[in-house]
Design a protein around this motif. Structure first.
Motif: not given
Length: 210
Positions: A24, A26, A70-71, A74, A87, A96, A100
């Motif tokens: 992932a 961001y 932070s989505n 991301s 989510f 978000d 994580c």
């Protein structure tokens, strides 16, 4: 409400995933030109210029900041996202951040990519800031994550140092910090409050059901 800063934004954001460095990533959030000095500092505090690659091993050192994600801008590997259930819809806000936490605890890696940046900031009034931090406090209680551990005081001290001689902004900075502190602690204890009051204190009143 976020605008990519340049044409290679997506390429840079996806690079850690494509290269297998992280599951992932961001982007950095840069304040809009009309952002207040306080909001501009908040963006720079939370989104510095240095890149970062986090794993579960960083949790003891960083505490709750290890879960910052932070989505707004991301990317997550599709298979990983689905395997972890995506989510959560069970929390009020900060889904978000909760994702994580699950990501790191499952042994995956998260990359912060400041080279990929977007314009994104808000101009919250004090009542709006209060409601936002009340909801964050509610989330902290729902998610069972560790306390921020003095993060608020660290932010305020660095913010005042950043403002320097702008003494005209100090009262607003202190008032805003106190407002957020009170709201956050009320949110953490929302189960002791009447539902009708929580609805009035929240940014998302429709979420609260009797």
């Amino acid at each position: 409400d976020a605008l990519p800063g340049e044409n290679t934004f997506l390429e840079r954001l996806l690079a850690p995933l494509i290269q297998g460095e992280a599951q992932a990533a961001y982007a950095r959030q840069v304040p809009r030109p009309d952002a207040s000095p306080l909001e501009a500092f908040a963006r720079r505090f939370n989104y510095p210029e240095r890149p970062e690659l986090r794993t579960a091993e960083d949790i003891p050192r960083l505490g709750i900041r290890a879960f910052f994600f932070s989505n707004v801008a991301s990317a997550v590997e599709t298979g990983t996202f689905r395997a972890l259930g995506g989510f959560s819809e069970e929390v009020l806000v900060n889904e978000d951040m909760l994702f994580c936490a699950s990501l790191l605890k499952a042994g995956h890696r998260v990359a912060y990519v400041p080279e990929a940046w977007v314009l994104h900031s808000h101009r919250y009034t004090l009542p709006q800031a209060f409601r936002r931090y009340f909801d964050i406090g509610v989330f902290m209680a729902q998610a069972g994550l560790p306390s921020a551990g003095g993060e608020g005081m660290r932010f305020l001290s660095r913010q005042l140092a950043h403002l320097g001689g702008r003494l005209d902004l100090w009262p607003r900075a202190v008032l805003e910090a106190g407002c957020k502190y009170l709201a956050w602690h009320l949110g953490r204890r929302h189960r002791l409050l009447p539902c009708a009051l929580c609805r009035r204190l929240s940014q998302l009143p429709a979420w609260w059901k009797p």
